[in-house]
Write an enzyme that holds these catalytic residues in place. Structure first.
Site, PDB file in Angstrom:
ATOM      1  N   ASP A 158    -123.350 -39.820  16.076  1.00  0.00           N
ATOM      2  CA  ASP A 158    -124.185 -39.387  17.203  1.00  0.00           C
ATOM      3  C   ASP A 158    -125.632 -39.753  16.923  1.00  0.00           C
ATOM      4  OD1 ASP A 158    -122.006 -38.382  18.440  1.00  0.00           O
ATOM      5  OD2 ASP A 158    -122.512 -36.264  18.193  1.00  0.00           O
ATOM      6  N   ASP A 216    -113.314 -39.744  29.167  1.00  0.00           N
ATOM      7  CA  ASP A 216    -113.090 -38.373  28.723  1.00  0.00           C
ATOM      8  C   ASP A 216    -112.043 -37.766  29.649  1.00  0.00           C
ATOM      9  OD1 ASP A 216    -115.055 -38.607  26.779  1.00  0.00           O
ATOM     10  OD2 ASP A 216    -116.640 -37.905  28.112  1.00  0.00           O
TER      11      ASP A 216
END
Lengths: 226, 255
Positions: B11, B130
């Protein structure tokens, strides 16, 4: 302790860094290729400058995406002629990925579009019930001895991203294959021309060694051709 | 030979890796170049940087990061997160990213996928999805956007087929049900998607053990497995992951 980084590979026999011209015809990301050749000991330039290309010790033809747009961009920039001149000059020349495929006569991907014809075969879709693109690391199976793969221990892992590959032909110019639903041509070479279907600039230490092998050839070339 | 890839995911916020990575011997746990070089040295096959930078005005730091990583690290890497336009993709690819992954913006405007694919080639266009189990859609899985916060009513299987048709070169499939649970990949979802497309599928979401990586490839039929915490927090090395996968009969590039 600092983390491992790729060691820069010093130019052979202490000579200055050979000039490697990476043909910039507006296709794809050439940043990694340039940095890879720098790490491998070259003075690597992204260029469309014909004078610089003529002066270079080695010439690299990169390429990503599709055959037809690459050929069109080469034609638009006049770098198709520059590439062919470099091939004919006898100086070390390397095609990478689609930059390898356009050295062939044509491609299944773009019927009717002529390649540069350095190799007279056709680039074909990878056959069989396999996923395309082949987007993975795979092992190079040596097909003949060639300086491209010098100083590498088997198994040699390289990173591939492609949906097509050149025909085998009689195998005379094949340096390596990989197994992807059957043998797939991974590298070819003839005289001063080297070509890789995989991405040496994305193949970690193995790839940097292959680039360094090319830089060594470029370093030796001026003496060899007088 | 089909060779499974192992992909650590990092991230990134404003060009720095966040949620620290616990390599014992690095100077700066937030330096993307240092971490990328370390994962390369450990045998990672690719890297994914997920840009969580909220505002696009800080995008230039992500572009600078891509350039810095490409200068020093010679394995493929993908940048995803907040890519809304062809120009966003162009900046990152020109800076040295090998692939970009698009998610919310692609659902909102599917032509983005074909634009990226046409200009830069399918190989660099990853569609990230997702998905969450749902009674509302025929396959039983629904596409969510905005980091999993917004439901779309779109069926996951329909969207993967559409993404492939539009020119995606790869699917990065995250199970929202499993993400962060450490219970393993959602294998039903993964295998369903892998069977539905002819392009590679990266399984993501839920890895808590090395056996989960094995399951993702063997049962989930994934071409690549992505994980974050098991690698970042020093629980397992890439080498351990590959050793376990190889022992299960999965071809991998040894670390």
């Amino acid at each position: 302790m600092t983390p491992l980084r790729h060691h820069r590979i010093a130019p052979v026999d202490g000579r200055s860094r050979p000039l490697v011209a990476i043909l910039d015809y507006g296709i794809g990301n050439l940043h990694s290729a340039q940095k890879g050749f720098e790490h491998a000991g070259a003075d690597a330039r992204l260029t469309a400058d014909l004078g610089l290309i003529r002066a270079a010790d080695g010439v690299v033809l990169p390429g990503v995406g599709a055959f037809a747009p690459c050929m069109a961009a080469l034609g638009r920039t006049g770098l198709d002629e520059a590439a062919l001149q470099a091939v004919q000059s006898g100086r070390p020349f390397m095609g990478i990925c689609v930059g390898m495929q356009v050295l062939f006569a044509g491609s299944d991907e773009a019927p009717g579009v002529s390649g540069l014809g350095v190799f007279d075969r056709i680039v074909r879709w990878i056959p069989g019930p396999v996923k395309r693109p082949q987007m993975q690391w795979n092992v190079l199976q040596r097909y003949c001895e060639h300086p491209m793969l010098d100083d590498l221990d088997d198994p040699i892992w390289a990173y591939f991203v492609h949906s097509l590959a050149p025909e085998m032909g009689d195998g005379d110019d094949v340096v390596a294959t990989c197994d992807y639903g059957g043998p797939v041509v991974a590298a070819v070479a003839r005289d001063n021309v080297w070509a890789a279907q995989f991405h040496p600039e994305k193949s970690s230490r193995v790839g940097l060694r292959i680039l360094a092998n090319f830089v060594s050839a470029a370093n030796a070339a001026p003496a060899a051709i007088g | 030979m089909r060779v499974a890839r192992v992909i650590p995911c990092l991230d990134v916020d404003a060009g720095r890796v966040v949620k620290g990575v616990n390599f014992v011997d690095i100077r700066d746990a937030g330096d993307p170049v240092e971490l990328a070089a370390r994962y390369d040295a450990e045998g990672a096959d690719e890297l994914v940087f997920l840009d969580i930078t909220a505002s696009s005005d800080r995008r230039d730091t992500t572009v600078a990061m891509a350039r810095a990583v490409a200068d020093e690290v010679f394995i493929p890497f993908t940048i995803g997160g907040g890519i809304r336009t062809l120009d966003d993709a162009r900046l990152l690819l020109r800076a040295g990213a090998d692939k970009v992954s698009v998610n919310t913006a692609a659902v909102r405007r599917p032509e983005l996928v074909s634009e990226i694919s046409r200009e830069f080639g399918a190989q660099c266009c990853v569609v990230a999805i997702d998905a969450r189990s749902s009674w509302e859609t025929p396959s039983g899985y629904e596409v969510f956007t905005h980091g999993g916060r917004t439901r779309t009513g779109i069926d996951c299987l329909e969207w993967v087929a559409e993404a492939e048709r539009l020119g995606a070169g790869e699917i990065l499939l995250t199970s929202m049900d499993r993400d962060g649970t450490r219970e393993g990949f959602e294998l039903n979802l993964t295998s369903m998607v892998a069977a539905a497309v002819g392009i590679p599928v990266i399984a993501s979401g839920g890895v808590g053990s090395l056996d989960h990586l094995v399951d993702g490839v063997i049962e989930g039929k994934a071409d690549a497995v992505l994980a974050a915490s098991i690698f970042h927090y020093g629980e397992h090395t890439i080498a351990e992951a590959k050793t376990r996968m190889a022992a299960a009969g999965i071809p991998v590039r040894p670390a």
